[in-house]
Scaffold this active site. Structure first.
Site, mmCIF file in Angstrom:
data_model
loop_
_atom_site.group_PDB
_atom_site.id
_atom_site.type_symbol
_atom_site.label_atom_id
_atom_site.label_comp_id
_atom_site.label_asym_id
_atom_site.label_seq_id
_atom_site.Cartn_x
_atom_site.Cartn_y
_atom_site.Cartn_z
ATOM 1 N N SER A 1 1.684 7.767 -8.965
ATOM 2 C CA SER A 1 3.048 7.466 -8.506
ATOM 3 C C SER A 1 3.794 6.815 -9.655
ATOM 4 C CB SER A 1 2.993 6.491 -7.327
ATOM 5 O OG SER A 1 4.279 5.946 -7.081
ATOM 6 N N TYR B 1 -1.030 -1.007 -3.617
ATOM 7 C CA TYR B 1 -0.719 0.416 -3.847
ATOM 8 C C TYR B 1 -0.388 0.644 -5.319
ATOM 9 C CZ TYR B 1 1.908 4.858 -3.360
ATOM 10 O OH TYR B 1 2.380 6.146 -3.482
HETATM 11 P P1 NAD Z 1 1.907 12.033 3.696
HETATM 12 O O1 NAD Z 1 1.879 10.804 4.518
HETATM 13 O O2 NAD Z 1 2.777 13.169 4.090
HETATM 14 O O3 NAD Z 1 0.411 12.600 3.481
HETATM 15 C C1 NAD Z 1 -0.683 11.775 3.219
HETATM 16 C C2 NAD Z 1 -1.920 12.422 3.831
HETATM 17 O O4 NAD Z 1 -3.066 11.655 3.438
HETATM 18 C C3 NAD Z 1 -1.878 12.455 5.359
HETATM 19 O O5 NAD Z 1 -2.171 13.764 5.823
HETATM 20 C C4 NAD Z 1 -2.937 11.451 5.762
HETATM 21 O O6 NAD Z 1 -3.592 11.769 6.977
HETATM 22 C C5 NAD Z 1 -3.885 11.522 4.578
HETATM 23 N N1 NAD Z 1 -4.692 10.314 4.472
HETATM 24 C C6 NAD Z 1 -4.227 9.040 4.399
HETATM 25 N N2 NAD Z 1 -5.262 8.202 4.336
HETATM 26 C C7 NAD Z 1 -6.395 8.948 4.391
HETATM 27 C C8 NAD Z 1 -7.775 8.640 4.397
HETATM 28 N N3 NAD Z 1 -8.196 7.377 4.326
HETATM 29 N N4 NAD Z 1 -8.659 9.649 4.445
HETATM 30 C C9 NAD Z 1 -8.250 10.929 4.519
HETATM 31 N N5 NAD Z 1 -6.946 11.287 4.543
HETATM 32 C C10 NAD Z 1 -6.033 10.296 4.483
HETATM 33 O O7 NAD Z 1 2.311 11.509 2.252
HETATM 34 P P2 NAD Z 1 2.674 12.265 0.892
HETATM 35 O O8 NAD Z 1 4.005 11.777 0.507
HETATM 36 O O9 NAD Z 1 2.393 13.723 0.940
HETATM 37 O O10 NAD Z 1 1.631 11.524 -0.070
HETATM 38 C C11 NAD Z 1 0.670 12.203 -0.801
HETATM 39 C C12 NAD Z 1 0.354 11.416 -2.056
HETATM 40 O O11 NAD Z 1 1.534 11.327 -2.864
HETATM 41 C C13 NAD Z 1 -0.097 9.967 -1.816
HETATM 42 O O12 NAD Z 1 -1.168 9.663 -2.687
HETATM 43 C C14 NAD Z 1 1.114 9.164 -2.178
HETATM 44 O O13 NAD Z 1 0.766 7.868 -2.621
HETATM 45 C C15 NAD Z 1 1.710 10.008 -3.283
HETATM 46 N N6 NAD Z 1 3.113 9.734 -3.511
HETATM 47 C C16 NAD Z 1 4.046 9.967 -2.533
HETATM 48 C C17 NAD Z 1 5.380 9.666 -2.783
HETATM 49 C C18 NAD Z 1 6.458 9.862 -1.750
HETATM 50 O O14 NAD Z 1 7.602 9.392 -1.949
HETATM 51 N N7 NAD Z 1 6.204 10.574 -0.653
HETATM 52 C C19 NAD Z 1 5.766 9.132 -4.035
HETATM 53 C C20 NAD Z 1 4.788 8.913 -4.997
HETATM 54 C C21 NAD Z 1 3.459 9.212 -4.723
#
Ligand code: NAD
Length: 243
Positions: free
Chosen positions: A138, A151
């Site tokens: 991130s 985080y």
């Molecule tokens: P999201 O909430 O849509 O998806 C996250 C997924 O991870 C979900 O399906 C959830 O069930 C799964 N998950 C969470 N904890 C888990 C666990 N302990 N075991 C198994 N599965 C688990 O979020 P997203 O935005 O698609 O995030 C994906 C990645 O991108 C993350 O690592 C997040 O930190 C990173 N990210 C997201 C953003 C944003 O703005 N959305 C920005 C920077 C980084």
């Protein structure tokens, strides 16, 4: 069809960035191993893929090291070889340092960071022909906001892991990179208390789509990125570049 006869494990494949990555890879011919703790969400992901028959679904919490071992073993037994691993599963808590307990830190570090090390361990044991590891970090690895200390620390650690894995993977044809998304329109962003409370205000131009991140992940996985390793690839619409 850059991924025909190739197998990729994706964690967090039940939503957002993980699901978008699965869709792109399946459309390009990949066999997929989809991991998420939400079994129903994994079924939805699978149903939307170009080749749902070439998918192994494993519903488990990525925090459990023995489950990662089982997932890797089942991937090998079903598809013979794992060419790529994408660490997407992630979670946040919003609490000030004065309230965070050791358990809070451990839980968030485990989901976001240690889980990646579990799969990396098996990749380094089994990727005899090489492969590509992609860690979804991130922009919080570099600049952050209040209340998300564990985080941000976990994401910085993922970038470090990409460097270590790139060094140990050199000469073995194993590449490793971190992808640093900015704000992405997924449930994680929409449910952020910092956004809901107005503590963090986003310019609409700073918000990308899950497909924008999936495009960078798939590039890093592919042979097009054969000279890209140990890198952080920022995909944030220019948000970090601003003064
Ligand atoms: P999201 O909430 O849509 O998806 C996250 C997924 O991870 C979900 O399906 C959830 O069930 C799964 N998950 C969470 N904890 C888990 C666990 N302990 N075991 C198994 N599965 C688990 O979020 P997203 O935005 O698609 O995030 C994906 C990645 O991108 C993350 O690592 C997040 O930190 C990173 N990210 C997201 C953003 C944003 O703005 N959305 C920005 C920077 C980084």
């Amino acid at each position: 069809m850059r991924f025909q006869n190739k197998t990729v494990i994706i964690t967090g494949a039940g939503s957002g960035i993980g699901r978008a990555t699965a869709e792109r890879l399946s459309a390009e011919g990949a066999n997929l191993v989809l991991v998420d703790r939400d079994a129903a969400a994994l079924d939805v992901t699978r149903a939307g893929l170009a080749a749902p028959d070439r998918v192994l679904v494993r519903a488990h919490d990525v925090s459990v090291e023995s489950e990662a071992e089982r997932t890797y073993a089942e991937a090998l037994s079903r598809f013979g070889y794992v060419d790529g691993f994408v660490n997407v599963a992630g979670a946040m808590i919003y609490q000030p340092l004065a309230e965070l307990t050791g358990n809070d830190w451990a839980r968030i570090m485990t989901i976001n960071f240690f889980a990646a090390t579990y799969f990396t361990h098996h990749a380094f044991r089994h990727m005899s022909r090489g492969g590509s590891l992609v860690y979804v970090s991130s922009i919080h690895a570099h600049q952050t906001s209040p209340l998300v200390g564990p985080y941000a620390a976990a994401k910085a650690a993922l970038s470090s892991l990409a460097r270590t894995a790139s060094i140990e993977g050199r000469g073995r044809n194993i590449r490793a990179n971190a992808i640093l998304p900015g704000a992405v329109d997924t449930p994680m962003l929409r449910e952020s208390p910092n956004i809901k409370s107005g503590l963090e205000v986003l310019d609409p131009l700073d918000i990308g789509q899950a497909e924008d991140i999936a495009a960078a992940i798939v590039f890093a996985l592919s042979d097009d990125a054969r000279f890209v390793t140990g890198s952080e690839i920022t995909v944030d619409g220019g948000r970090l570049a601003k003064l």
